[in-house]
Design a protein around this motif. Structure first.
Motif, mmCIF file in Angstrom:
data_model
loop_
_atom_site.group_PDB
_atom_site.id
_atom_site.type_symbol
_atom_site.label_atom_id
_atom_site.label_comp_id
_atom_site.label_asym_id
_atom_site.label_seq_id
_atom_site.Cartn_x
_atom_site.Cartn_y
_atom_site.Cartn_z
ATOM 1 N N PHE A 1 7.325 5.003 80.940
ATOM 2 C CA PHE A 1 6.960 5.835 81.798
ATOM 3 C C PHE A 1 8.201 6.803 82.142
ATOM 4 O O PHE A 1 7.925 7.953 81.929
ATOM 5 C CB PHE A 1 6.584 5.381 83.222
ATOM 6 C CG PHE A 1 6.447 6.096 84.359
ATOM 7 C CD1 PHE A 1 5.315 7.119 84.284
ATOM 8 C CD2 PHE A 1 7.586 6.427 85.154
ATOM 9 C CE1 PHE A 1 5.174 8.045 85.434
ATOM 10 C CE2 PHE A 1 7.415 7.207 86.144
ATOM 11 C CZ PHE A 1 6.085 8.014 86.188
ATOM 12 N N PHE B 1 8.050 10.719 81.147
ATOM 13 C CA PHE B 1 8.255 11.504 82.280
ATOM 14 C C PHE B 1 9.320 12.556 81.958
ATOM 15 O O PHE B 1 9.247 13.815 82.279
ATOM 16 C CB PHE B 1 8.443 10.835 83.673
ATOM 17 C CG PHE B 1 8.714 11.598 84.515
ATOM 18 C CD1 PHE B 1 7.694 12.230 85.317
ATOM 19 C CD2 PHE B 1 9.974 11.796 85.354
ATOM 20 C CE1 PHE B 1 7.646 13.219 86.296
ATOM 21 C CE2 PHE B 1 9.942 12.608 86.354
ATOM 22 C CZ PHE B 1 9.028 13.170 86.863
ATOM 23 N N ILE C 1 5.971 17.604 87.411
ATOM 24 C CA ILE C 1 6.152 18.234 86.214
ATOM 25 C C ILE C 1 5.970 19.782 86.254
ATOM 26 O O ILE C 1 4.893 20.036 86.755
ATOM 27 C CB ILE C 1 4.949 17.554 85.261
ATOM 28 C CG1 ILE C 1 5.576 16.242 85.087
ATOM 29 C CG2 ILE C 1 4.803 18.213 83.847
ATOM 30 C CD1 ILE C 1 4.336 15.497 84.358
ATOM 31 N N HIS D 1 2.096 7.827 93.758
ATOM 32 C CA HIS D 1 2.608 7.809 92.346
ATOM 33 C C HIS D 1 2.205 8.888 91.538
ATOM 34 O O HIS D 1 3.066 9.920 91.157
ATOM 35 C CB HIS D 1 3.054 6.596 91.740
ATOM 36 C CG HIS D 1 3.830 5.601 92.494
ATOM 37 N ND1 HIS D 1 5.139 6.001 93.138
ATOM 38 C CD2 HIS D 1 3.781 4.442 92.959
ATOM 39 C CE1 HIS D 1 5.881 4.877 93.498
ATOM 40 N NE2 HIS D 1 4.857 4.090 93.373
ATOM 41 N N ILE E 1 1.647 4.582 85.095
ATOM 42 C CA ILE E 1 2.124 3.879 86.259
ATOM 43 C C ILE E 1 1.598 2.624 86.588
ATOM 44 O O ILE E 1 2.373 1.586 87.036
ATOM 45 C CB ILE E 1 1.930 5.299 87.485
ATOM 46 C CG1 ILE E 1 2.620 6.280 87.270
ATOM 47 C CG2 ILE E 1 2.114 4.347 88.863
ATOM 48 C CD1 ILE E 1 2.273 7.463 88.053
ATOM 49 N N THR F 1 4.155 12.444 90.556
ATOM 50 C CA THR F 1 4.478 12.791 89.177
ATOM 51 C C THR F 1 3.886 14.192 88.734
ATOM 52 O O THR F 1 4.555 14.873 88.042
ATOM 53 C CB THR F 1 3.852 11.641 88.207
ATOM 54 O OG1 THR F 1 4.478 10.329 88.621
ATOM 55 C CG2 THR F 1 4.260 11.751 86.862
ATOM 56 N N TRP G 1 -1.025 9.757 83.228
ATOM 57 C CA TRP G 1 0.114 9.360 84.032
ATOM 58 C C TRP G 1 -0.512 8.151 84.967
ATOM 59 O O TRP G 1 0.256 7.336 85.278
ATOM 60 C CB TRP G 1 0.452 10.455 84.974
ATOM 61 C CG TRP G 1 1.266 11.538 84.048
ATOM 62 C CD1 TRP G 1 0.800 12.891 83.654
ATOM 63 C CD2 TRP G 1 2.405 11.329 83.549
ATOM 64 N NE1 TRP G 1 1.774 13.626 82.945
ATOM 65 C CE2 TRP G 1 2.900 12.409 83.106
ATOM 66 C CE3 TRP G 1 3.387 10.235 83.436
ATOM 67 C CZ2 TRP G 1 3.952 12.515 81.908
ATOM 68 C CZ3 TRP G 1 4.382 10.290 82.614
ATOM 69 C CH2 TRP G 1 4.975 11.537 82.047
#
Length: 183
Positions: free
Chosen positions: A71, A75, A123, A115, A165, A119, A161
Protein backbone atom coordinates in the motif's frame (compact mmCIF):
# COMPACT_ATOMS: atom_id res chain seq x y z
CA UNK A 1 -10.45 -8.52 38.71
CA UNK A 2 -14.15 -7.99 38.10
CA UNK A 3 -15.83 -8.29 34.70
CA UNK A 4 -16.62 -4.56 34.72
CA UNK A 5 -12.97 -3.66 35.36
CA UNK A 6 -11.85 -5.97 32.55
CA UNK A 7 -14.41 -4.39 30.23
CA UNK A 8 -13.19 -0.87 31.05
CA UNK A 9 -9.55 -1.89 30.58
CA UNK A 10 -10.37 -3.54 27.25
CA UNK A 11 -12.13 -0.39 26.06
CA UNK A 12 -9.20 1.79 27.11
CA UNK A 13 -6.71 -0.59 25.45
CA UNK A 14 -8.64 -0.44 22.15
CA UNK A 15 -8.48 3.35 22.22
CA UNK A 16 -4.70 3.52 22.80
CA UNK A 17 -3.82 3.53 19.06
CA UNK A 18 -6.12 6.50 18.46
CA UNK A 19 -4.73 8.34 21.45
CA UNK A 20 -1.18 7.74 20.20
CA UNK A 21 -2.26 8.92 16.73
CA UNK A 22 -3.67 12.16 18.20
CA UNK A 23 -0.39 12.83 20.00
CA UNK A 24 1.62 12.06 16.85
CA UNK A 25 -0.67 14.28 14.79
CA UNK A 26 -0.19 17.11 17.27
CA UNK A 27 3.58 16.75 17.02
CA UNK A 28 3.40 16.63 13.22
CA UNK A 29 1.24 19.76 13.12
CA UNK A 30 3.79 21.64 15.18
CA UNK A 31 6.70 20.10 13.31
CA UNK A 32 8.46 19.30 16.55
CA UNK A 33 9.35 16.02 18.16
CA UNK A 34 10.37 17.35 21.55
CA UNK A 35 9.42 16.54 25.13
CA UNK A 36 7.30 19.71 25.29
CA UNK A 37 5.42 18.75 22.10
CA UNK A 38 4.86 15.27 23.54
CA UNK A 39 3.49 16.62 26.84
CA UNK A 40 1.24 19.19 25.16
CA UNK A 41 0.13 16.55 22.66
CA UNK A 42 -0.90 14.25 25.50
CA UNK A 43 -2.77 17.12 27.17
CA UNK A 44 -4.58 18.00 23.94
CA UNK A 45 -5.38 14.34 23.25
CA UNK A 46 -6.82 13.90 26.77
CA UNK A 47 -8.85 17.10 26.35
CA UNK A 48 -10.10 16.13 22.88
CA UNK A 49 -11.09 12.61 23.90
CA UNK A 50 -12.92 13.84 27.02
CA UNK A 51 -14.72 16.84 25.48
CA UNK A 52 -15.58 15.36 22.08
CA UNK A 53 -17.01 11.99 23.01
CA UNK A 54 -17.01 9.81 19.92
CA UNK A 55 -18.18 6.24 19.66
CA UNK A 56 -15.31 3.78 20.01
CA UNK A 57 -13.87 2.61 16.71
CA UNK A 58 -13.20 -1.08 16.62
CA UNK A 59 -9.92 -2.08 14.99
CA UNK A 60 -9.72 -5.40 13.24
CA UNK A 61 -6.68 -6.26 15.32
CA UNK A 62 -4.95 -7.46 12.17
CA UNK A 63 -2.10 -5.82 10.30
CA UNK A 64 -0.57 -7.55 7.30
CA UNK A 65 2.97 -6.12 6.98
CA UNK A 66 3.38 -7.23 3.36
CA UNK A 67 0.18 -5.55 2.15
CA UNK A 68 0.97 -2.49 4.27
CA UNK A 69 4.29 -2.11 2.46
CA UNK A 70 2.54 -2.70 -0.89
CA UNK A 71 0.00 0.00 0.00
CA UNK A 72 2.70 2.51 0.99
CA UNK A 73 4.80 1.90 -2.14
CA UNK A 74 1.80 2.10 -4.46
CA UNK A 75 0.54 5.20 -2.65
CA UNK A 76 3.89 6.96 -3.05
CA UNK A 77 3.95 5.99 -6.73
CA UNK A 78 0.38 7.30 -7.14
CA UNK A 79 1.42 10.60 -5.52
CA UNK A 80 4.25 11.07 -8.00
CA UNK A 81 2.17 9.95 -10.98
CA UNK A 82 -0.77 12.14 -9.91
CA UNK A 83 1.43 15.19 -9.44
CA UNK A 84 3.02 14.73 -12.86
CA UNK A 85 -0.37 14.17 -14.48
CA UNK A 86 -1.89 17.26 -12.90
CA UNK A 87 1.19 19.30 -13.85
CA UNK A 88 0.88 18.13 -17.46
CA UNK A 89 -2.84 18.85 -17.53
CA UNK A 90 -2.23 22.39 -16.31
CA UNK A 91 0.03 23.21 -19.29
CA UNK A 92 -1.59 20.98 -21.92
CA UNK A 93 -3.46 22.80 -24.68
CA UNK A 94 -6.65 20.76 -24.09
CA UNK A 95 -8.67 21.37 -20.96
CA UNK A 96 -8.93 18.18 -18.87
CA UNK A 97 -12.47 17.02 -18.24
CA UNK A 98 -13.80 16.77 -14.71
CA UNK A 99 -16.43 14.62 -13.06
CA UNK A 100 -18.01 13.86 -9.74
CA UNK A 101 -18.22 10.12 -9.32
CA UNK A 102 -19.94 7.95 -6.75
CA UNK A 103 -17.93 5.00 -5.52
CA UNK A 104 -19.72 2.22 -3.67
CA UNK A 105 -17.63 0.78 -0.84
CA UNK A 106 -17.57 -2.99 -0.50
CA UNK A 107 -16.89 -3.00 3.22
CA UNK A 108 -19.07 -1.71 6.03
CA UNK A 109 -16.46 -0.11 8.24
CA UNK A 110 -16.17 3.58 9.07
CA UNK A 111 -12.42 3.42 9.58
CA UNK A 112 -11.78 1.74 6.22
CA UNK A 113 -14.11 4.24 4.51
CA UNK A 114 -12.19 7.10 6.13
CA UNK A 115 -8.84 5.66 5.03
CA UNK A 116 -10.09 5.31 1.46
CA UNK A 117 -11.47 8.86 1.47
CA UNK A 118 -8.23 10.33 2.79
CA UNK A 119 -6.13 8.30 0.35
CA UNK A 120 -8.26 9.39 -2.61
CA UNK A 121 -8.04 13.02 -1.51
CA UNK A 122 -4.28 12.98 -1.02
CA UNK A 123 -3.59 11.78 -4.55
CA UNK A 124 -3.40 14.81 -6.87
CA UNK A 125 -6.28 14.96 -9.32
CA UNK A 126 -9.01 13.72 -6.98
CA UNK A 127 -10.77 15.16 -3.97
CA UNK A 128 -13.45 13.76 -1.69
CA UNK A 129 -16.45 16.08 -1.69
CA UNK A 130 -19.02 14.03 0.22
CA UNK A 131 -19.67 10.67 1.79
CA UNK A 132 -22.85 8.80 2.53
CA UNK A 133 -22.18 6.70 5.60
CA UNK A 134 -25.51 4.89 5.52
CA UNK A 135 -25.22 3.84 1.87
CA UNK A 136 -21.40 3.42 2.05
CA UNK A 137 -20.79 5.72 -0.93
CA UNK A 138 -17.95 8.19 -1.48
CA UNK A 139 -18.42 11.10 -3.87
CA UNK A 140 -15.14 12.13 -5.41
CA UNK A 141 -14.29 14.99 -7.77
CA UNK A 142 -11.72 13.88 -10.34
CA UNK A 143 -9.96 15.64 -13.17
CA UNK A 144 -8.65 14.20 -16.40
CA UNK A 145 -11.79 12.36 -17.46
CA UNK A 146 -13.38 12.72 -20.88
CA UNK A 147 -15.35 9.52 -21.43
CA UNK A 148 -17.46 7.09 -19.47
CA UNK A 149 -14.52 4.68 -19.64
CA UNK A 150 -12.34 7.26 -17.87
CA UNK A 151 -14.97 7.62 -15.16
CA UNK A 152 -15.12 3.85 -14.68
CA UNK A 153 -11.31 3.70 -14.54
CA UNK A 154 -11.32 6.30 -11.74
CA UNK A 155 -14.04 4.36 -9.89
CA UNK A 156 -12.00 1.15 -10.20
CA UNK A 157 -8.89 2.95 -8.93
CA UNK A 158 -10.68 4.02 -5.76
CA UNK A 159 -12.09 0.52 -5.30
CA UNK A 160 -8.54 -0.79 -5.61
CA UNK A 161 -7.42 1.60 -2.87
CA UNK A 162 -10.13 0.16 -0.67
CA UNK A 163 -8.90 -3.35 -1.44
CA UNK A 164 -5.29 -2.41 -0.66
CA UNK A 165 -6.24 -0.82 2.64
CA UNK A 166 -8.42 -3.78 3.62
CA UNK A 167 -5.65 -6.23 2.76
CA UNK A 168 -3.27 -4.25 4.96
CA UNK A 169 -5.55 -3.47 7.91
CA UNK A 170 -8.93 -5.16 7.52
CA UNK A 171 -10.46 -8.17 9.15
CA UNK A 172 -10.73 -11.56 7.46
CA UNK A 173 -14.39 -10.89 6.56
CA UNK A 174 -13.43 -7.56 4.98
CA UNK A 175 -10.66 -9.22 2.99
CA UNK A 176 -13.21 -11.71 1.69
CA UNK A 177 -15.51 -8.82 0.70
CA UNK A 178 -12.83 -7.21 -1.51
CA UNK A 179 -11.29 -10.42 -2.80
CA UNK A 180 -12.59 -9.88 -6.37
CA UNK A 181 -10.99 -6.43 -6.67
CA UNK A 182 -7.72 -6.61 -8.59
CA UNK A 183 -4.99 -4.52 -7.07
Amino acid sequence: MSARTRSVLATVWRQVPFFVWLVALWMLLWGQFTALALVTGIAVAVFATRVFRLPPVELSGRVNPWWLVVFIVEFLWALVRGALTVAWQSVAPRHPGTAIIAVQMRTDDDLIMTHVAVTASLIPGSLLIDSDREQRVLYVHVIGVRTDADVEAQRRDISRWEARIVRALGSRAQVDAVRGVIS
